[in-house]
Scaffold this active site. Structure first.
Site, PDB file in Angstrom:
ATOM      1  N   HIS A   1       7.786  -7.596  -3.561  1.00 55.41           N
ATOM      2  CA  HIS A   1       6.501  -8.000  -4.148  1.00 55.41           C
ATOM      3  C   HIS A   1       6.661  -9.301  -4.928  1.00 55.41           C
ATOM      4  CE1 HIS A   1       4.042  -4.383  -3.349  1.00 55.41           C
ATOM      5  NE2 HIS A   1       5.215  -3.773  -3.326  1.00 55.41           N
TER       6      HIS A   1
ATOM      7  N   ASP B   1     -17.451 -12.828 -22.972  1.00 58.43           N
ATOM      8  CA  ASP B   1     -18.123 -12.786 -21.668  1.00 58.43           C
ATOM      9  C   ASP B   1     -19.619 -13.100 -21.773  1.00 58.43           C
ATOM     10  OD1 ASP B   1     -15.640 -11.972 -20.939  1.00 58.43           O
ATOM     11  OD2 ASP B   1     -16.178  -9.871 -20.626  1.00 58.43           O
TER      12      ASP B   1
ATOM     13  N   LYS C   1     -10.715 -12.585 -16.460  1.00 60.02           N
ATOM     14  CA  LYS C   1     -10.947 -12.848 -17.888  1.00 60.02           C
ATOM     15  C   LYS C   1     -10.425 -14.224 -18.339  1.00 60.02           C
ATOM     16  CE  LYS C   1     -12.117 -11.175 -21.968  1.00 60.02           C
ATOM     17  NZ  LYS C   1     -13.368 -10.459 -22.257  1.00 60.02           N
TER      18      LYS C   1
ATOM     19  N   CYS D   1       5.298  -6.067   1.687  1.00 66.11           N
ATOM     20  CA  CYS D   1       5.664  -4.653   1.628  1.00 66.11           C
ATOM     21  C   CYS D   1       4.971  -3.875   2.764  1.00 66.11           C
ATOM     22  CB  CYS D   1       5.356  -4.098   0.247  1.00 66.11           C
ATOM     23  SG  CYS D   1       6.216  -2.563  -0.063  1.00 66.11           S
ATOM     24  N   TYR D   2       4.005  -3.014   2.460  1.00 70.89           N
ATOM     25  CA  TYR D   2       3.290  -2.341   3.544  1.00 70.89           C
ATOM     26  C   TYR D   2       2.687  -3.374   4.498  1.00 70.89           C
ATOM     27  CZ  TYR D   2       0.004   0.673   6.034  1.00 70.89           C
ATOM     28  OH  TYR D   2      -0.667   1.344   7.011  1.00 70.89           O
TER      29      TYR D   2
ATOM     30  N   GLY E   1       0.839  -1.200   0.000  1.00 70.93           N
ATOM     31  CA  GLY E   1       0.000   0.000   0.000  1.00 70.93           C
ATOM     32  C   GLY E   1       0.866   1.239   0.000  1.00 70.93           C
TER      33      GLY E   1
ATOM     34  N   GLU F   1       4.429 -10.999  -6.254  1.00 68.04           N
ATOM     35  CA  GLU F   1       3.383 -11.183  -7.270  1.00 68.04           C
ATOM     36  C   GLU F   1       3.732 -10.600  -8.627  1.00 68.04           C
ATOM     37  OE1 GLU F   1       3.249  -9.563  -4.509  1.00 68.04           O
ATOM     38  OE2 GLU F   1       2.396  -7.571  -4.716  1.00 68.04           O
TER      39      GLU F   1
END
Ligand code: XMP
Length: 520
Positions: A177, A234, A376, A84-85, A57, A179
């Site tokens: 991070h 979709d 998606k 992180c945060y 964050g 990710e």
């Protein structure tokens, strides 16, 4: 609430929180992102997560009043990973110290060296004690004293406590991070974390399909549902799924504005009406739309004209379906994730761009949104599960206003015909060269200009067109695709030879920004 094992991501406002969810879903772990303001003790109890992740964050934990997780999170006996945060807030809440500045900020690539490898989170991560792992850092503050019970497992030049953990309580904290793409082995940390938390990988599309069908039946009962079908992935997946759940109590409405690509309308009708046997109203309104667009060259007026007519036609057709109580929409998870707001109070900004013009309220219909939990690529996986052809599922995005925004200037039937033919040749070329799946979107735009050429012994005076092909991950930014000159030359020759009305082909090499993907 889903019956799957659940992981809760508490969002402190990082730009990359959605990527955490992506990495977890790839591991067949069901997770939800919730802004920290909404995660109360009562919420935690009801959600009953099997593990928790604190996201990064933008705030500083050294600032009074900065975001905190609920204290109850630490008492649930479940593994927690702070990023992180999230790492810093975990340290501070558990008795460590976080400081700002002092020249230890790190932004971008960094290398973490292990100080101790005996941590399940790090299984298979560091090759040996001398090895180091590339990670992506983005922090101004740093932990200067770790909380009681924690040990250090990895350090970097700017973060002496890059990886810390309290193995007994299964609390893990990383400064970087895992990710993001720039932490190449980051997925491994998530894999180790969810294994430690006992996830069995029960989030699969086969199980989702069954669960979604059950939920649709529960919600809709024996009532009727209308689904607007655009031919896009979709709405198509939503329609097939709902049809499996409630059969012919579903009717699809396909508003055909005459601005679709070659054979597209026929393909939609054939697939849904003939292949899937789904009741389908095909409102062929090309004359209405193209008539209304006569003389219109302003892009915004075009878009608004098409949008308004679309709603009118949809409403008129839907009104013919007696007793319908529900409207199906292909809303996806990224559309419903609430974002963290630091301007005060829980954010309720839920994007509703699928909710065209407030139709459900206007028509007094309730919503069925069976794809609300999916990203998606999960929708594509579900489509495959439902037997939709691969070629259809992997199609490039196509804008709602269709070919109208690929025909700068005034639209005429003649131009649309030429555009359709040129586009079909171009896409055929791309497929033949095996490039279709590498490209985010490719199309032809017909330009509002005629140029002089020579064919055979004669002079020609025909339209010029532009080929567009871009790479992108989300359509927000894009780069042009670097076709070989041979490919471009061959494609230009084919278009000019095969499409009457075009005598000049150009290639658009604008990125986004400063350009946009579409021409209007
Ligand atoms: P731009 O041209 O803004 O497009 O760079 C970004 C992505 O959005 C698609 N697009 C639309 N999709 N309705 C849609 O459903 C629209 O009005 C619309 N306009 C643009 C575009 O094709 C690209 O994928």
């Amino acid at each position: 609430m889903t019956q799957h094992q659940r992981l809760l991501i508490i969002d402190f406002g990082s730009q990359v929180t959605q990527l955490i969810a992506r990495r977890l879903r790839e591991l067949n772990v069901y997770c939800e992102i919730h802004p920290y303001q909404n995660v109360t003790d009562a919420f935690l109890k009801e959600f009953d997560p099997q593990a928790i992740i604190f996201s990064g964050g933008p705030d500083s934990v050294t600032r009074p009043g900065s975001p905190r997780p609920p204290a109850a999170a630490f008492d649930m006996g479940v593994p927690i990973l702070g990023i992180c945060y999230g790492q810093q807030v975990m340290m501070q809440e558990l008795g460590g110290v976080v400081e700002s500045g002092h020249g230890t900020a790190e932004f971008g690539r960094a290398f973490v060296t292990p100080t101790d490898e005996r941590l399940s989170l790090l299984d298979g991560w560091f090759v040996n004690v001398d090895s180091r792992e590339q990670v992506w850092m983005s922090h101004g503050d740093h932990v200067s004293k770790i909380a009681p019970g924690f040990q250090v497992f990895g350090t970097s030049p700017g973060a002496p406590f890059a990886i810390t953990a309290d193995p007994a309580r299964r609390f893990y904290a990383v400064q970087f991070h895992p990710e993001v793409h720039h932490t190449p082995n980051g997925a491994k940390l998530y894999e180790n974390f969810v294994r430690e938390a006992g996830f069995t990988g029960d989030w699969t599309m086969a199980s989702y399909r069954d669960e979604a069908i059950r939920k649709i039946r529960e919600q809709v009962g024996d009532k009727k549902v209308i689904c607007g079908l655009s031919g896009g992935v979709d709405s198509s997946v939503a329609a097939v799924l709902i049809h499996e759940a409630i059969g012919d109590n579903l009717t699809c409405v396909f508003v055909d504005h005459g601005l679709l690509r070659q054979n597209e309308a026929d393909e939609v009708v054939t697939m849904f009406r003939d292949h899937y046997n789904i009741p389908l109203i095909h409102a062929d309104e090309a004359d209405l739309f193209i008539g209304a667009l006569e003389g219109v060259s302003d892009p915004e007026v075009k878009r608004k004209t098409i949008g308004k007519l679309f709603i009118d036609v949809f409403q008129r057709e839907a009104a013919k379906i007696e007793g319908a109580e529900f409207l199906a929409q292909g809303t996806l998870y990224p559309d419903v994730i609430e974002s963290v707001s630091f301007s005060g109070g829980p954010s309720v900004t839920i994007k509703s761009h699928h909710n065209v013009g407030g139709l459900p309220e206007k028509m007094g219909l309730k919503l069925v949104e069976p794809l609300r939990e999916l990203f998606k690529d999960e929708v594509r996986a579900l489509g495959r599960e439902l037997g939709l052809p691969d070629k259809f599922i992997g199609r490039h995005p196509f804008p709602g206003p269709g070919l109208a925004i690929r025909c700068p200037g005034e639209i005429t039937r003649e131009k649309l015909d030429i555009l359709r033919k040129a586009d079909a040749v171009y896409i055929d070329q791309i497929r033949k060269h095996g490039l279709y799946d590498e490209i985010w979107q490719a199309f032809v735009a017909i330009l509002p200009v005629k140029t002089v050429g020579v064919m055979g012994d004669g002079r020609t005076y025909d339209y010029a067109c532009a080929l567009r092909a871009v790479t992108s991950v989300d359509g927000m930014t894009a780069d042009y695709y670097p076709f070989s000159h041979d490919f471009l030359g061959e494609t230009a020759t084919r278009i000019i030879n095969e499409v009457k009305g075009i005598n000049r082909v150009t290639y658009d090499i604008t990125s986004k920004p400063p350009g946009t993907i579409e021409w209007e």
